[in-house]
Structures are given as C-alpha cells and as structure tokens.
Design an enzyme around this catalytic site. Structure first.
Site, PDB file in Angstrom:
ATOM      1  N   HIS A  18      11.482   8.324   9.806  1.00 39.73           N
ATOM      2  CA  HIS A  18      10.660   7.348   8.778  1.00 39.73           C
ATOM      3  C   HIS A  18       9.091   8.602   8.148  1.00 39.73           C
ATOM      4  O   HIS A  18       7.856   7.480   8.372  1.00 39.73           O
ATOM      5  CB  HIS A  18       9.920   5.838   9.381  1.00 39.73           C
ATOM      6  CG  HIS A  18      11.861   5.014   9.660  1.00 39.73           C
ATOM      7  ND1 HIS A  18      11.174   4.529  10.392  1.00 39.73           N
ATOM      8  CD2 HIS A  18      12.416   5.010   8.827  1.00 39.73           C
ATOM      9  CE1 HIS A  18      13.294   3.885  10.592  1.00 39.73           C
ATOM     10  NE2 HIS A  18      13.478   3.716   8.983  1.00 39.73           N
ATOM     11  N   ARG A  47      22.474  -0.728  14.569  1.00 44.31           N
ATOM     12  CA  ARG A  47      22.200   0.898  14.728  1.00 44.31           C
ATOM     13  C   ARG A  47      22.071   0.106  16.553  1.00 44.31           C
ATOM     14  O   ARG A  47      20.965  -0.390  16.727  1.00 44.31           O
ATOM     15  CB  ARG A  47      21.468   2.272  14.689  1.00 44.31           C
ATOM     16  CG  ARG A  47      21.828   2.469  14.162  1.00 44.31           C
ATOM     17  CD  ARG A  47      21.403   3.553  12.933  1.00 44.31           C
ATOM     18  NE  ARG A  47      20.560   2.877  11.382  1.00 44.31           N
ATOM     19  CZ  ARG A  47      19.685   3.132  11.539  1.00 44.31           C
ATOM     20  NH1 ARG A  47      19.105   4.581  11.349  1.00 44.31           N
ATOM     21  NH2 ARG A  47      18.967   2.917   9.816  1.00 44.31           N
ATOM     22  N   ARG A 100      13.759  11.451  -2.053  1.00 42.34           N
ATOM     23  CA  ARG A 100      14.198  11.652  -0.190  1.00 42.34           C
ATOM     24  C   ARG A 100      14.753  12.727   0.227  1.00 42.34           C
ATOM     25  O   ARG A 100      16.260  12.542  -0.090  1.00 42.34           O
ATOM     26  CB  ARG A 100      13.987  10.322  -0.222  1.00 42.34           C
ATOM     27  CG  ARG A 100      13.723   9.781   1.515  1.00 42.34           C
ATOM     28  CD  ARG A 100      14.437   8.507   1.474  1.00 42.34           C
ATOM     29  NE  ARG A 100      13.336   8.019   2.838  1.00 42.34           N
ATOM     30  CZ  ARG A 100      13.234   7.064   3.361  1.00 42.34           C
ATOM     31  NH1 ARG A 100      13.000   6.083   2.787  1.00 42.34           N
ATOM     32  NH2 ARG A 100      13.459   6.416   4.294  1.00 42.34           N
ATOM     33  N   ASN A 128      16.464   8.410  -4.263  1.00 44.58           N
ATOM     34  CA  ASN A 128      16.950   8.290  -3.057  1.00 44.58           C
ATOM     35  C   ASN A 128      18.347   8.078  -2.974  1.00 44.58           C
ATOM     36  O   ASN A 128      18.287   6.992  -3.251  1.00 44.58           O
ATOM     37  CB  ASN A 128      15.661   7.314  -2.445  1.00 44.58           C
ATOM     38  CG  ASN A 128      16.113   6.620  -0.965  1.00 44.58           C
ATOM     39  OD1 ASN A 128      17.349   7.769  -0.039  1.00 44.58           O
ATOM     40  ND2 ASN A 128      15.835   5.667  -0.120  1.00 44.58           N
ATOM     41  N   GLU A 171       7.009   4.463   0.736  1.00 47.89           N
ATOM     42  CA  GLU A 171       7.705   5.707   0.845  1.00 47.89           C
ATOM     43  C   GLU A 171       7.508   6.240  -0.307  1.00 47.89           C
ATOM     44  O   GLU A 171       7.513   7.821  -0.671  1.00 47.89           O
ATOM     45  CB  GLU A 171       8.984   5.921   1.797  1.00 47.89           C
ATOM     46  CG  GLU A 171       8.913   5.214   2.988  1.00 47.89           C
ATOM     47  CD  GLU A 171       9.930   4.806   3.524  1.00 47.89           C
ATOM     48  OE1 GLU A 171      10.231   3.143   2.899  1.00 47.89           O
ATOM     49  OE2 GLU A 171      10.251   5.105   4.532  1.00 47.89           O
TER      50      GLU A 171
END
Ligand code: ADP
Length: 393
Positions: free
Chosen positions: A178, A238, A90, A10, A376
């Site tokens: 996600h 964010r 990813r 990732n 994940e």
C-alpha cells in the site's frame, strides 16, 4: 517533453484498471473485468459520465496484456490530439532496493520477474501488460511504480524477521505494501495539517486489503504488512497475522498442500471467514447476524492493537489518518477504532465523524484523527511524469 497524457494501469489476474491523466486531471478512467471468461469494459470521463467502450466480445482478450493491446487504439482516440507521454504501471513488488519508481527497460522487467515468487498472485499479472507494451509499442516510455518502494525507509530492525540472519539477505524480510497510498497521504499532509508533516502519524489504509503505516516526518518507519500482503490486519478474505504454527498444524492434520493453504489464508479467511457472510463491510454493517457483528469487532480490535503497536514504534502519536474504502466511508468503524484508541488521547467528535470532515476529533483531543481520501493512481501519474522530466531519478 512532459506535456501530454499519462495512462495509469493496474493489472490483476482477471482485470485491468486504466486512467488517463493530463497533469493531475483525470480525462477518463475505467476497467476491464472478467478477463479470461467474459471480458466487460466500463469507462467514465473526468466528469463521471459513462463512455461508449469498445466491444471486446468478437475477439475476447485472454489476459490483461491482451486487454491492454485491444484497448490501446481506443485509448489513443481519447487523447484529444494530445501526445501519449507514457504508461505508468502499478507493480506490487520492487524488492529490497527500489525505493522509488523506475523507467522500464528489458533489464528491469527481468529483475522484477525474478521477484514473482515473492508475490505470485500479483507480480506476474502486473508485469504482463508491461511486456506486451514493450513488444508492441516500444516507443512509448513505461514507468513501474512499486507498492513496496515507500517502505524502504523502514529501519533494518523493523524489516527483519527473527529468522537465521542470512535469510534477510535472501529477501525474506518485511517489505510492506500500500506504499503508493501512504505516499499520497504523506504528500497531502502538509496541506491538510501543516504541523503534522514533521510529526508522528499512523495512517490506516482500511479497504478490502488493509494495513497501517507509521509515518515520522512523512517517511515510513513501520508497517503491518510484511513479506506478503497477507500479514498484519485481518482483511476482506485474508487472515492477516497468524501464528505460523497454525499452517504447520493444518498441513499435518488436514493434509493441506500449498494450494490449500493459499486458498485458506488468502480467500476464505478475514471478515468473510469470521462472519460466514461476506467480505464486504457494507454487508456486514447492514446485517443483524451476530457473526457479522463479531467479525467487525475482531477487525476493530486488531486495528486498534496495530495502532498501539505503531505508536510504540513511533515513541508516541500526534495523529491518526483514516483512508481507503472503509476508512473513508464507514463512520461506525472509524468511531469504534477511535473509541478503542481513547487511551492514546483520541477523542472522537461524532458529528464531524458522521460528516466525514477532515478532522473527526474534538478540539481538545490530544491526538487528532483525520479522514483523507487516498489516490494511488494520481501518485502513479505524478511519478511517471516526474520521472520522465528527470526530476525523480
Ligand atoms: P481495495 O482494497 O479493493 O482497493 P477499497 O479501498 O475500495 O478496496 O475498499 C473496499 C471496501 O470498502 C469494501 O469492504 C466496502 O464494503 C468498503 N466500503 C465502501 N464504501 C463503504 C461504505 N459506504 N460503508 C462501509 N464500507 C464501505
């Protein structure tokens, strides 16, 4: 053919996370931080013991791609004689059409690179180690796993924005992110709660990045993130959903340019912007500053409103699942969200919530709430192995 070790990667702008999987078992995992400045490697074995790592100081990698190439010999040493089966990556954006992971080919790399304008802060960084491995170790298969793929089941009416019709065909639409986390939760739901596998479930992935996903029979039918990972819930730094006219106003009044807008919306907003203190929920929960409390209250309010909106998309709600850093660990946030969702039939069991029991609602609660840890990386490892075995294409 599928015996061996999968390396899950990732890559971010200045970091590279890596894990080695044999089947579902983690052999080691770690990360390189500070790439481009002063790279530092940290790794632990499957039992959590710290490992001796290569010293990258003599020839410091300037990019995640260089970090991967620098680490490959060390990673190979840790295969313990087992073959290196593949690299599973990813990748944030798979575009409109990839509804599952794909085997990396030069054509796929070009196709994914063309999506970089849709995710400029992530996609180029995700792709650079893929390119580097393709050049340096072309015999090692690579698989790209997309954050967007799981949401490709969302109906068209929930994917489009109410912009001129032809914009959606240009790719200006809701993608959702996600997805690997939601897919993992959907994959374990049948074991955790067999009757829910076919039900109406909202999953709250609450971490540094945060979003909600509506699952119907284990498939995504709506989500809060949109064209980018900026939409929906407020997050660490964010803003989440805002009126786009705010951006126009700030450009006109304050002369903000693209970089200024990006810095404001991605890095100076959310919990950090509201509290003026921190983007980290642990700091905010520990603080007695009223603005820390206010930031948390805004977050909880927006999560609860989002759950109501997704319950409407599902035509009702059977269960709510909390996952990711905040969802798995912050009992006070879960309690506040559940309280704000009492009207939906969620009655929290405070003792179970404090214990992080899988079920955190009372026996008679019409809607059950769960805490399920996400994974994940395991999802990427499984996909990579399955794709090489030919069962996922
Ligand atoms: P990312 O989106 O970067 O993967 P994570 O899912 O790891 O983020 O979540 C990070 C967030 O989880 C941080 O805001 C952190 O404060 C929060 N968190 C982790 N542990 C706890 C805890 N014990 N209590 C409250 N918040 C926590």
């Amino acid at each position: 053919m599928t015996e061996g070790v999968v390396v899950v990667l990732n890559a971010g702008s200045s970091s590279l996370k890596f894990s080695l999987y044999e089947g579902d078992a983690v052999l080691l995992s770690g990360q390189v931080d500070g790439i481009g400045l002063r790279p530092r490697v940290m790794a632990r074995d499957g039992a959590g013991t710290k490992l001796a790592v290569p010293d990258l100081a003599t020839d410091p990698p300037g990019t995640p791609a260089e970090a991967l190439l620098a680490l490959l010999p060390w990673l190979r040493e840790h295969l313990g004689g087992r073959p290196l089966l593949a690299l599973g990556h990813r990748v944030v954006h798979g575009g409109q059409h990839h509804d599952r992971p794909r085997r990396v080919t030069p054509a796929l790399i070009e196709e994914l690179a063309a999506l970089s304008p849709l995710a400029p802060l992530h996609q180029p960084h995700n792709l650079s180690p893929i390119r580097a491995a393709q050049d340096r170790v072309p015999d090692v298969p690579q698989v790209a796993c997309f954050d967007t793929a799981f949401h490709r089941t969302i109906p068209e009416i929930a994917q489009v924005f109410a912009l001129p019709f032809e914009m959606a065909a240009r790719g200006i639409r809701r993608y959702g992110f996600h997805g690997l986390s939601y897919e993992y939760i959907a994959s374990v739901l049948p074991e955790v709660a067999p009757d829910l596998a076919t039900g109406r479930v909202v999953v709250a992935h609450l971490g540094n990045g945060a979003s909600l996903c509506a699952l119907q029979g284990g498939r995504s039918v709506a989500t809060t993130m949109g064209f980018s990972a900026l939409d929906g819930l407020p997050m660490g730094t964010r803003c989440g959903e805002i009126d786009p006219a705010v951006v126009l106003h700030l450009m006109r009044e304050d002369g903000l340019d693209i970089a200024g807008v990006e810095a404001l919306l991605y890095r100076r907003s959310g919990l950090l912007g509201l509290s003026g203190l921190s983007s980290d929920f642990r700091d905010l929960l520990a603080s007695d500053d009223p603005r820390a409390r206010f930031a948390i209250d805004v977050f909880v309010y927006r999560v609860a409103r989002g759950i109501g909106s997704l319950a409407a998309a599902l035509g009702g709600l059977d269960a709510l699942v909390f996952t990711a850093g905040v969802g798995e660990n912050a009992a006070p946030i879960r309690a506040a969200v559940c309280d704000a969702c009492r009207w939906l039939g969620i009655e929290i069991n405070e003792t179970a919530n404090a214990m992080k029991a899988p079920v955190i609602t009372r026996a008679g609660s019409r809607v059950a709430a769960y805490v399920i840890p996400t994974d994940e990386n395991l999802m990427i490892a499984r996909h990579t192995r399955a794709l090489l075995a030919g069962s996922s294409e």
